[in-house]
Design an enzyme around this catalytic site. Structure first.
Site, mmCIF file in Angstrom:
data_model
loop_
_atom_site.group_PDB
_atom_site.id
_atom_site.type_symbol
_atom_site.label_atom_id
_atom_site.label_comp_id
_atom_site.label_asym_id
_atom_site.label_seq_id
_atom_site.Cartn_x
_atom_site.Cartn_y
_atom_site.Cartn_z
ATOM 1 N N TYR A 153 -29.926 35.496 47.782
ATOM 2 C CA TYR A 153 -29.924 36.724 46.992
ATOM 3 C C TYR A 153 -28.609 37.433 47.233
ATOM 4 C CZ TYR A 153 -31.162 41.477 45.491
ATOM 5 O OH TYR A 153 -31.190 42.707 44.885
ATOM 6 N N ASP A 246 -21.446 35.326 51.429
ATOM 7 C CA ASP A 246 -22.122 36.617 51.307
ATOM 8 C C ASP A 246 -22.707 36.960 52.670
ATOM 9 O OD1 ASP A 246 -23.628 38.818 50.895
ATOM 10 O OD2 ASP A 246 -24.726 38.036 49.159
ATOM 11 N N LYS A 274 -24.922 46.478 54.313
ATOM 12 C CA LYS A 274 -25.956 46.746 55.315
ATOM 13 C C LYS A 274 -25.362 47.305 56.621
ATOM 14 C CE LYS A 274 -29.365 44.250 52.849
ATOM 15 N NZ LYS A 274 -29.506 42.984 52.181
HETATM 16 C C1 LIG Z 1 -29.202 42.958 50.608
HETATM 17 C C2 LIG Z 1 -28.282 41.909 50.146
HETATM 18 C C3 LIG Z 1 -27.435 42.102 49.047
HETATM 19 C C4 LIG Z 1 -27.518 43.322 48.159
HETATM 20 O O1 LIG Z 1 -27.148 44.463 48.839
HETATM 21 P P1 LIG Z 1 -27.606 45.902 48.234
HETATM 22 O O2 LIG Z 1 -26.937 46.871 49.132
HETATM 23 O O3 LIG Z 1 -29.096 45.909 48.312
HETATM 24 O O4 LIG Z 1 -27.123 45.958 46.847
HETATM 25 C C5 LIG Z 1 -26.519 41.130 48.749
HETATM 26 N N1 LIG Z 1 -26.445 40.007 49.480
HETATM 27 C C6 LIG Z 1 -27.250 39.773 50.534
HETATM 28 C C7 LIG Z 1 -27.112 38.505 51.321
HETATM 29 C C8 LIG Z 1 -28.209 40.704 50.902
HETATM 30 O O5 LIG Z 1 -29.024 40.450 51.916
#
Ligand SMILES: *Cc1c(COP(=O)(O)O)cnc(C)c1O
Length: 438
Positions: A153, A246, A274
């Protein structure tokens, strides 16, 4: 082993009333879907406050928090140093839309911490970070097609909110109504831990970028198979394709330099979010200077944000990062190992499996640890829902879906850790006896 005490159901009456009100004015009563507890067919507690590693809900129940706002709160709630930094920054003004010294210090700290970063740009959410990284990769390579890994994701934007198509050769399907098929058609998918699938795509298409969670956390926690990340690096290099890690979840979670440091893997671009925001809305993307120089105003690839580099978020991020030293990661790994040692026999003895990388872990309701999304889909989701409810009743706040990783905070003390272990054991026992109880 003596049968653990079966937890009694908690009172959630105030939360239920709030949920009713919320549903009148907010779709589903929540501002992000997974918070609704739909996957475990429950109602979410409404949170009144966080104290260290505890969450306290509106009915006064308290839980050991293993979600940590979905990853950011590696230091627990309202850490005094982070809180002070935010308050101090707020006194000097909440937003300028102009450059500040603090964001330079912060960018320098990011570049020093993460092996992939030579330059970095700040934004406000992980979704933005991956969206901009994809545009930059396309602008840099002059190619349109991208590859995403099934079950990873990267946020809720069109290019990456797609699902695998039915046949192996097909393009992705839109992951939601509202995403044009023409957009989804530019995204190819491949299963996690499957290098031949990537190679096949790269041989047939000119691909701008492969984007991957180096340790998957959004289909539960799944580690990369040995050689997988190295193979992605090699294949992308051979085909003039950029590799985007990511690390929104894994950055500053698995090591100060994220999964790139932990696995010694290189990439072209990296996305952070995060933890870097210390609980405030902040994210970043960056990588090789040559690529980052293509961004506006230096280059032609446009990217912008009114609140990018927001002073409060930068203050929270800087204060958090300053506390993330080697000793903290050693402690975090030690907490993970202690949890693992205590729970793994219970889990595996029941024919279930447990995955863990550092402070990320998942108990899968499946006998062997899954390697990809299809294998996660084989889990007994009904049993997981019962387990989740029983853990909540035992005071352990776990992600409300089999497809999410749990996070241990570095500030978890021995007492709270024992509460987690006892609570999860009790919840596993409830699932065992599900025919008679609950
Ligand atoms: C949470 C997450 C996102 C999205 O981040 P948001 O701040 O919720 O938009 C993208 N990539 C990964 C791997 C994530 O865990």
């Amino acid at each position: 082993m003596s049968a653990p005490h079966q937890p009694a159901h908690l009172d959630h009456s105030r939360s239920r009333r709030l949920l009713e009100r919320a549903r009148e004015v907010i779709p589903g009563g929540v501002n992000s879907p997974v918070r609704a507890f739909a996957a475990v067919r429950g109602d979410p507690p409404f949170i009144a406050r966080g104290e260290g590693t505890s969450l306290i809900d509106e009915d006064g129940n308290d839980y050991v928090d293993l979600i940590g706002s979905w990853g950011p709160l590696i230091l627990g709630h309202a850490h005094p140093v982070v809180t002070e930094a935010i308050i101090e920054a707020a006194r000097r003004g909440s937003s300028f839309g102009a450059p500040t010294a603090a964001e330079v210090d912060f960018a320098e700290a990011l570049v020093e911490a993460h092996p992939v970063l030579e330059q970095v740009r700040l934004c406000s959410s992980g979704t933005e970070a991956t969206m901009h990284a994809i545009r930059l990769a396309r602008g840099f390579t002059g190619r349109d097609v991208i590859i995403k890994i099934d079950g990873c994701y990267h946020g809720a934007h069109d290019a990456l909110l797609v699902a695998a198509g039915s046949g192996v050769e097909t393009f992705a399907q839109p992951g939601s109504p509202g995403i044009p098929a023409a957009t989804a058609a530019l995204t190819l998918t491949a299963p996690f831990n499957d290098l031949p699938a990537i190679e096949k795509h790269l041989q047939r298409q000119r691909v701008a970028a492969v984007i991957v969670e180096p340790v998957a956390g959004n289909m539960g926690c799944i580690a990369p198979a040995p050689g997988y990340l190295e193979g992605l690096r090699r294949l992308t290099q051979e085909h003039g394709t950029l590799l985007i890690l990511d690390e929104v979840m894994t950055g500053f979670r698995l090591a100060r330099g994220g999964a790139a440091e932990r696995y010694g893997v290189d990439a072209d671009l990296v996305c952070l979010g995060k933890i870097v925001g210390g609980g405030l809305p902040l994210a970043a993307f960056g990588g090789r200077r040559e690529i980052m120089q293509r961004l506006s105003p230096e280059g032609p690839v446009y990217q912008a944000g009114t609140l990018s580099g927001n002073p409060l978020a930068v203050a929270a991020g800087r204060a958090t990062l300053a506390l993330l030293d080697e000793a903290l990661y050693a402690r975090l790994d030690a907490i993970g190992e202690a949890l693992d040692a205590a729970l793994r026999p219970d889990v595996e003895g029941r024919g279930l499996s447990m995955t863990r990388v550092g402070s990320m872990f998942t108990i899968f309701f499946r006998s062997s640890p899954p390697q990809n999304l299809d294998e996660v889909r084989e889990c007994d989701l009904d049993a997981f829902a019962r387990f989740h409810r029983a853990a909540l009743d035992a005071g352990v706040y776990l992600p409300p879906a089999q497809f999410e990783a749990a996070f241990l905070p570095a500030t978890l003390d021995d007492r709270a850790l024992q509460r987690v272990i006892d609570g999860i054991r009790a919840a596993l026992a409830v699932v065992d006896g599900a025919g008679q109880k609950d």
